[in-house]
Each structure stands twice: as C-alpha cells, then as structure tokens.
Design an enzyme around this catalytic site. Structure first.
Site, PDB file in Angstrom:
ATOM      1  N   ASP A 293      10.138  16.257  -2.757  1.00 60.10           N
ATOM      2  CA  ASP A 293      10.407  16.330  -4.201  1.00 60.10           C
ATOM      3  C   ASP A 293      11.250  17.554  -4.517  1.00 60.10           C
ATOM      4  O   ASP A 293      10.718  18.615  -4.810  1.00 60.10           O
ATOM      5  CB  ASP A 293       9.068  16.389  -4.944  1.00 60.10           C
ATOM      6  CG  ASP A 293       9.223  16.305  -6.453  1.00 60.10           C
ATOM      7  OD1 ASP A 293      10.283  15.867  -6.921  1.00 60.10           O
ATOM      8  OD2 ASP A 293       8.271  16.694  -7.153  1.00 60.10           O
ATOM      9  N   GLU A 327      14.944  19.615 -13.138  1.00 58.27           N
ATOM     10  CA  GLU A 327      14.161  18.436 -13.508  1.00 58.27           C
ATOM     11  C   GLU A 327      12.690  18.790 -13.680  1.00 58.27           C
ATOM     12  O   GLU A 327      12.025  18.280 -14.572  1.00 58.27           O
ATOM     13  CB  GLU A 327      14.317  17.347 -12.441  1.00 58.27           C
ATOM     14  CG  GLU A 327      13.667  16.016 -12.807  1.00 58.27           C
ATOM     15  CD  GLU A 327      12.204  15.897 -12.391  1.00 58.27           C
ATOM     16  OE1 GLU A 327      11.535  14.962 -12.838  1.00 58.27           O
ATOM     17  OE2 GLU A 327      11.724  16.762 -11.609  1.00 58.27           O
ATOM     18  N   GLU A 328      12.194  19.678 -12.834  1.00 58.94           N
ATOM     19  CA  GLU A 328      10.759  19.922 -12.767  1.00 58.94           C
ATOM     20  C   GLU A 328      10.179  20.542 -14.036  1.00 58.94           C
ATOM     21  O   GLU A 328       9.088  20.183 -14.455  1.00 58.94           O
ATOM     22  CB  GLU A 328      10.421  20.809 -11.563  1.00 58.94           C
ATOM     23  CG  GLU A 328      10.628  20.147 -10.208  1.00 58.94           C
ATOM     24  CD  GLU A 328       9.667  19.001  -9.941  1.00 58.94           C
ATOM     25  OE1 GLU A 328       8.868  18.656 -10.830  1.00 58.94           O
ATOM     26  OE2 GLU A 328       9.722  18.450  -8.832  1.00 58.94           O
ATOM     27  N   ASP A 355      14.051   9.954  -6.499  1.00 57.53           N
ATOM     28  CA  ASP A 355      13.113  11.039  -6.796  1.00 57.53           C
ATOM     29  C   ASP A 355      11.682  10.563  -6.602  1.00 57.53           C
ATOM     30  O   ASP A 355      10.802  10.823  -7.410  1.00 57.53           O
ATOM     31  CB  ASP A 355      13.328  11.559  -8.228  1.00 57.53           C
ATOM     32  CG  ASP A 355      12.463  12.779  -8.540  1.00 57.53           C
ATOM     33  OD1 ASP A 355      11.992  13.428  -7.583  1.00 57.53           O
ATOM     34  OD2 ASP A 355      12.246  13.077  -9.726  1.00 57.53           O
ATOM     35  N   HIS A 425       4.254  18.419  -5.495  1.00 53.53           N
ATOM     36  CA  HIS A 425       4.045  19.706  -6.174  1.00 53.53           C
ATOM     37  C   HIS A 425       3.055  20.615  -5.451  1.00 53.53           C
ATOM     38  O   HIS A 425       2.468  21.505  -6.073  1.00 53.53           O
ATOM     39  CB  HIS A 425       3.561  19.498  -7.608  1.00 53.53           C
ATOM     40  CG  HIS A 425       4.539  18.791  -8.488  1.00 53.53           C
ATOM     41  ND1 HIS A 425       4.247  18.457  -9.802  1.00 53.53           N
ATOM     42  CD2 HIS A 425       5.805  18.358  -8.273  1.00 53.53           C
ATOM     43  CE1 HIS A 425       5.289  17.849 -10.341  1.00 53.53           C
ATOM     44  NE2 HIS A 425       6.251  17.772  -9.426  1.00 53.53           N
TER      45      HIS A 425
END
Length: 466
Positions: A293, A327-328, A355, A425
């Site tokens: 990711d 993006e996060e 993604d 994450h």
C-alpha cells in the site's frame, strides 16, 4: 442473393477472428514481457528497501519522487514531469507506549500506534478508566455521564462473513476516522480503536482520522491497538470494569509542505487529445515500507508504459502514468491532478488505479455506464487464459475518483483481497510479503486492459444518450 450474403457473413467472421487473434497475440506479448524481464519488482525493491515508508511531507516521500521520476525518464517516454501539490506534514515522533493497569503497579503492555492526524497525549501520557463500545452509535445511548473523563475503546471487528475484505473494512472504518471527534462531544479524554485487521496478531494498524469541526483545544488523542491487544483489553474489562488504560504518544502536525505528483506520458499516435491514466499513490504510512500500500500499485502502473514500449505497441490515445502524492491522509494529489486537468480542459476517457495490494490479480471493478461495462465484459474471454474472471461494476479508486465528473470510464485492479488487511497500514507491510510473480501478473493484466481500451475506445456519454 444467398451467395453474397454468405460471403459477407464469412468475411465478417474472418474479420472478428483476425481481431481476436491479434488481441490474443498482443496480450500474450504483454504477459510474456512482464513475466520474463519485468522491472516492477526491482523498482519496488528500491522503493521499499532503499527508501522505506513514504509519509506525505517526509524526506522519504521526496526521495521516492526523485527516484520514480528518474526511472520514468530512463524509459524514453515522450514527457515526464512533476506536478506540485501542497500536502499535510504529520510526524509520529518517538514510539508509542501503552499498558493495561488492573491494580496499582500491576500492568500489562499492549501494542498501539497513533492514528494519522491525531494530537499527542499530555507529556506524561494519559491514564484513565476505559469504556468499551462496538460503534459510534453507542455513544449517544451511554451519554456524557458514562463517558466523560474516560478513554473510549472502539472494538467493532471487521466482519469475517464478508467475502470481500474491503466490504468488511468499510463496515467498521468509521470508528477509526470519526471516533475521536464523536467521543470528544461526550467529554472522553482519549480514544483507542481496534485495528482494521481480520486476523489476530500484535501489529497495530494506523490510518487516517479527522476531528471535523472540533476546536483544537477539545481534540483528544487517538490510537489503534492490535487485534490481540484488543481481545486482551476486552476480556480484562469484562473481568474488571474498573481497570485503567495508559498510553503515551508524541505525534505532531506541522504546516503544509510542497510535494509532487510524478507523471510520465506516451503521446497518442492518432487521438492524442484523448487521455488514459494508470496510477497508484506514491505516499505510504510510516510503520512499514508501504510495499503493498501502495508501492505495488505505483510500480505496476510504471510497468504498463514500459511494457508498451517493450512490445512495440504505440497507443492511439495518450497514455499517462500518475504516481499520486498524499492519498493516505488527504487525497491532495488526486484532487490536484483533477483540478489541473479541468483547468486545461483535458479530455480524459479512461483511468485505472491499482491500490489493493500486489497479490494475485482476479479482475477489475468499473465505475462507468452500462454500455461501457458491457463492451468491457465482452473482452472477458481474452483474460480467461490468465485466470482473470472478475469484470464487475463497483469502486475504482480514491485518487482517480475526482476525475469522475468528466464522464470517463474508471477502473480498479482487483487482486485477491484475503491477505491484504493482514498488512494494511501496519509494520508488516514490507517487501518480503510481496510475491514477484503475483506483482508481475497484476502489471500485465493492467496493461492488457489499457491496450483494449486504447484499441476499441470507450462509448462517449453523448453517444449513449443519443
């Protein structure tokens, strides 16, 4: 009259057969090139092991910008450039620490990590009684009298009965993003959130959170606890509702800084004004190295353009790779790209995002008209030899989402999702968990869809309405 009609039918069948054979040949060439001399795995190795986690605004994020631009420059594309974008800069600080206190002096450490965007705890940490809830909706029922001064523990797990793990994730991520803002309304002193993870382990999973319109002075610290830690905390609470929880984190929000989307382009040979985009997000969280990711999506997208060059296919339409920044924790890169495209009156016809990790590709989900979906589904037999079978209506991707207003076809690569949230994450989102062949298959699958879109085009909205 029968003979001419028969001849026409034979000619049409021959034309269709030729087109099918030509497509099969080109798609095989793309897969062969990806699986025998692909570059995606080497690129990912550098991003992951030489640069590492690439949180927006960090030195590592800038290193990733410089590296990927250099690699795109080396491919001999028609144009490579950086698109400036202001991004948030949030820093985690020293490692977080937490424990459960069952009685004074009797403690058990548990793994936590600050949620992205959270404020810090007081310098000495935060210790308070804790109250467990299954979701935000329970807060209203409990009321301020039961919440004020306590740490709210959100413990709703991902639903294991949902075969789509992304659906399971969507079903509980609201407690991570909005949990602190909602708990603060009832006087909570902090928030602990069960990690978004289907398995039991000791890896806490971070992710973005927001405070909405909560005044700065009323914002409370928020952290994720590992799933094993959450199980222990919940069990301990059931045995003794008067336990205390302590945690300390030192994160800080700084002013926005400048960063960049990285863009490379092959100019279309016959319809250069029609733009196709393929991309992923270059930023990642800081706990692991962001291999799944979304380092995987970035290198797969870069590989699409390289495969076209390698196989000698010159696209009719302009093909861009866009490596989006932020993006996060903000989506600034995706919004900036769409804003610039609109200001320039660019005509985007197709956008594909990767993604969802570098796992075995299963197909695509599409956000488009019914007519375009039917056309794309007619290509399904071309993908079946590669075990690609999923061509469904659904979500495409966060970074290409802002382009939707232009009426184009949006698509998302859909790999097997069962292992994705084991790493999402978390500290174990690392290079060693990416399989080289699976990564390469995904890149070839993306390139094949882009090839077919380029060859046959999309059905414009005005044509559909007419």
């Amino acid at each position: 009259m029968r003979l001419p009609l028969l001849l026409v039918a034979l000619i049409l069948c021959g034309t269709i057969f030729y087109a099918q054979s030509e497509d099969e040949k080109q798609i095989k060439a793309l897969y062969d090139a990806a699986l025998t001399n692909g570059k995606a795995y080497d690129w990912l190795n550098h991003l992951s092991n030489q640069i590492g986690g690439r949180l927006s605004g960090s030195v590592q994020a800038q290193q990733a910008v410089d590296y990927t631009k250099g690699q795109l420059d080396s491919l001999g594309l028609d144009r490579v450039w950086l698109q400036p974008v202001m991004v948030p800069k949030w820093v985690r600080g020293t490692p977080e620490f937490a424990y459960i206190e069952t009685k004074p002096g009797l403690t058990t450490n548990v793994p936590i990590c600050a949620l992205g965007g959270s404020v810090a705890t007081p310098d000495g940490g935060l210790k308070a009684n804790i109250i467990e809830v299954q979701g935000i909706e329970e807060l209203e029922k409990l009321g301020t009298e039961n919440i004020e001064g306590k740490i709210v523990f959100y413990n709703r797990p991902m639903d294991p009965t949902k075969i789509s793990t992304f659906a399971a994730y969507s079903g509980c991520v609201d407690q991570r993003y909005s949990g602190a803002a909602e708990a603060a309304k009832f006087g909570a002193s902090g928030v602990i959130v069960r990690s978004m993870n289907l398995r039991l382990d000791d890896y806490p999973h971070t992710g973005s959170m927001g405070y909405g319109d909560t005044p700065v002075e009323n914002r409370i610290p928020a952290a994720a606890i590992s799933t094993e830690g959450a199980e222990l905390l919940s069990t301990t609470l059931k045995l003794n509702p008067n336990i205390k929880f302590y945690f300390k984190q030192n994160c800080k929000q700084f002013p926005d800084v400048e960063s960049y989307n990285v863009i490379g382009e092959i100019k279309g040979s016959t319809h250069p004004e029609e733009i196709m985009v393929v991309g992923g997000h270059l930023d990642s969280w800081d706990l692991g190295d962001g291999s799944h990711d979304d380092g995987a999506g970035c290198v797969q997208s870069m590989e699409v353009l390289r495969l076209f060059k390698k196989t000698g296919y010159r696209p009719k339409r302009t093909l861009r790779v866009v490596l989006f920044m932020n993006e996060e924790n903000g989506l600034r890169g995706g919004n900036k790209y769409a804003e610039v495209a609109q200001n320039k009156n660019e005509q985007h016809v197709f956008a594909l995002e990767s993604d969802s990790g570098g796992f075995t590709p299963r197909g695509f989900s599409f956000d488009c008209s019914e007519e375009n979906l039917k056309q794309i589904q007619s290509w399904k037999p071309l993908f079946e030899p590669y075990l690609i079978h999923m061509f469904v209506e659904g979500y495409s991707g966060a970074d290409i989402g802002p382009l939707k207003g232009q009426g184009l076809v949006l698509a998302g690569l859909r790999p097997d999702s069962q292992r994705y949230f084991d790493h999402h994450h978390a500290e174990n989102d690392t290079f060693e968990h990416v399989n080289k062949r699976e990564l390469e298959l995904g890149a070839a699958t993306m390139a094949s869809l882009v090839y077919l879109i380029d060859k046959y085009g999309t059905i414009p909205q005005k044509q559909i309405k007419g």
